[in-house]
Design a protein around this motif. Structure first.
Motif, PDB file in Angstrom:
ATOM      1  N   PRO A 116       0.973  -1.395   0.021  1.00 44.19           N
ATOM      2  CA  PRO A 116      -0.097   0.001  -0.232  1.00 44.19           C
ATOM      3  C   PRO A 116       0.647   0.774   0.148  1.00 44.19           C
ATOM      4  O   PRO A 116       0.525   2.133  -0.670  1.00 44.19           O
ATOM      5  N   GLU A 117       2.039   1.304   0.425  1.00 44.51           N
ATOM      6  CA  GLU A 117       2.876   2.445   0.419  1.00 44.51           C
ATOM      7  C   GLU A 117       3.049   2.784  -1.088  1.00 44.51           C
ATOM      8  O   GLU A 117       4.013   3.733  -1.393  1.00 44.51           O
ATOM      9  N   SER A 118       3.655   1.722  -1.777  1.00 42.73           N
ATOM     10  CA  SER A 118       3.665   1.993  -3.142  1.00 42.73           C
ATOM     11  C   SER A 118       2.069   2.071  -4.287  1.00 42.73           C
ATOM     12  O   SER A 118       2.640   2.082  -5.136  1.00 42.73           O
ATOM     13  N   ALA A 119       0.828   2.443  -3.677  1.00 45.00           N
ATOM     14  CA  ALA A 119       0.271   2.202  -4.044  1.00 45.00           C
ATOM     15  C   ALA A 119       0.549   4.011  -5.292  1.00 45.00           C
ATOM     16  O   ALA A 119      -0.649   3.496  -6.273  1.00 45.00           O
ATOM     17  N   VAL A 120      -0.092   4.391  -4.702  1.00 42.97           N
ATOM     18  CA  VAL A 120       0.554   6.418  -5.694  1.00 42.97           C
ATOM     19  C   VAL A 120       0.815   5.195  -6.923  1.00 42.97           C
ATOM     20  O   VAL A 120       1.064   5.835  -7.843  1.00 42.97           O
ATOM     21  N   ASN A 121       2.223   5.092  -6.788  1.00 46.57           N
ATOM     22  CA  ASN A 121       3.172   4.593  -7.961  1.00 46.57           C
ATOM     23  C   ASN A 121       2.688   4.103  -8.738  1.00 46.57           C
ATOM     24  O   ASN A 121       2.611   3.669 -10.282  1.00 46.57           O
ATOM     25  N   ALA A 122       1.702   2.523  -8.476  1.00 51.83           N
ATOM     26  CA  ALA A 122       1.136   1.465  -8.720  1.00 51.83           C
ATOM     27  C   ALA A 122       0.471   2.330  -9.719  1.00 51.83           C
ATOM     28  O   ALA A 122       0.471   2.110 -10.880  1.00 51.83           O
TER      29      ALA A 122
END
Length: 134
Positions: free
Chosen positions: A28-34
């Motif tokens: 979830p901490e990489s959701a924006v980038n994903a």
């Protein structure tokens, strides 16, 4: 050969989209980038995504970025860049399809990040003008 390249390309892009979707769930901490990468993939597969009569398959990814970051207490520079990109793209999209109330929300966010942006100010003023006609 050209037709099979297109099919192979679309298959590869669909697989990449699925991988980024899984990454967003698992990390979830990489959701924006994903979600940003998913936007780029889907938007690249569908160049007519901005047409009014088109449902906008890439839009949910920008909306997810916007929702994730708009109320975040502290934004680092990367967050600000993602939020500005999302609010800018959503402003254009909503203005183009006549969703003036939503456009107003997105363009207001865009202006909070870049108050001197001429395009954002123009869209904001046009939304006020067009929104009153409805």
């Amino acid at each position: 050969a050209e037709e099979s390249y297109g099919g192979e390309r679309i298959d590869a892009l669909n697989k990449a989209d699925a991988v980024y979707g899984e990454m967003a769930q698992l990390f979830p901490e990489s959701a924006v980038n994903a979600n940003y990468n998913r936007f780029r993939i889907v938007h690249g597969m569908d160049p007519e995504d901005v047409q009014k009569e088109h449902p906008g398959r890439s839009r949910p990814f920008m909306e997810a970025i916007y929702r994730t970051l708009k109320d975040k207490a502290e934004l680092d520079e990367a967050d600000k860049a993602y939020l500005e990109t999302a609010s800018r793209w959503l402003s254009y999209r909503c203005f183009f399809v006549g969703e003036y109330a939503l456009c107003n929300e997105y363009v207001t966010c865009w202006l909070s990040l870049d108050p001197e942006n001429d395009t954002a100010n123009t869209i904001y003023n046009q939304v006020k003008k067009f929104g009153k006609r409805r």
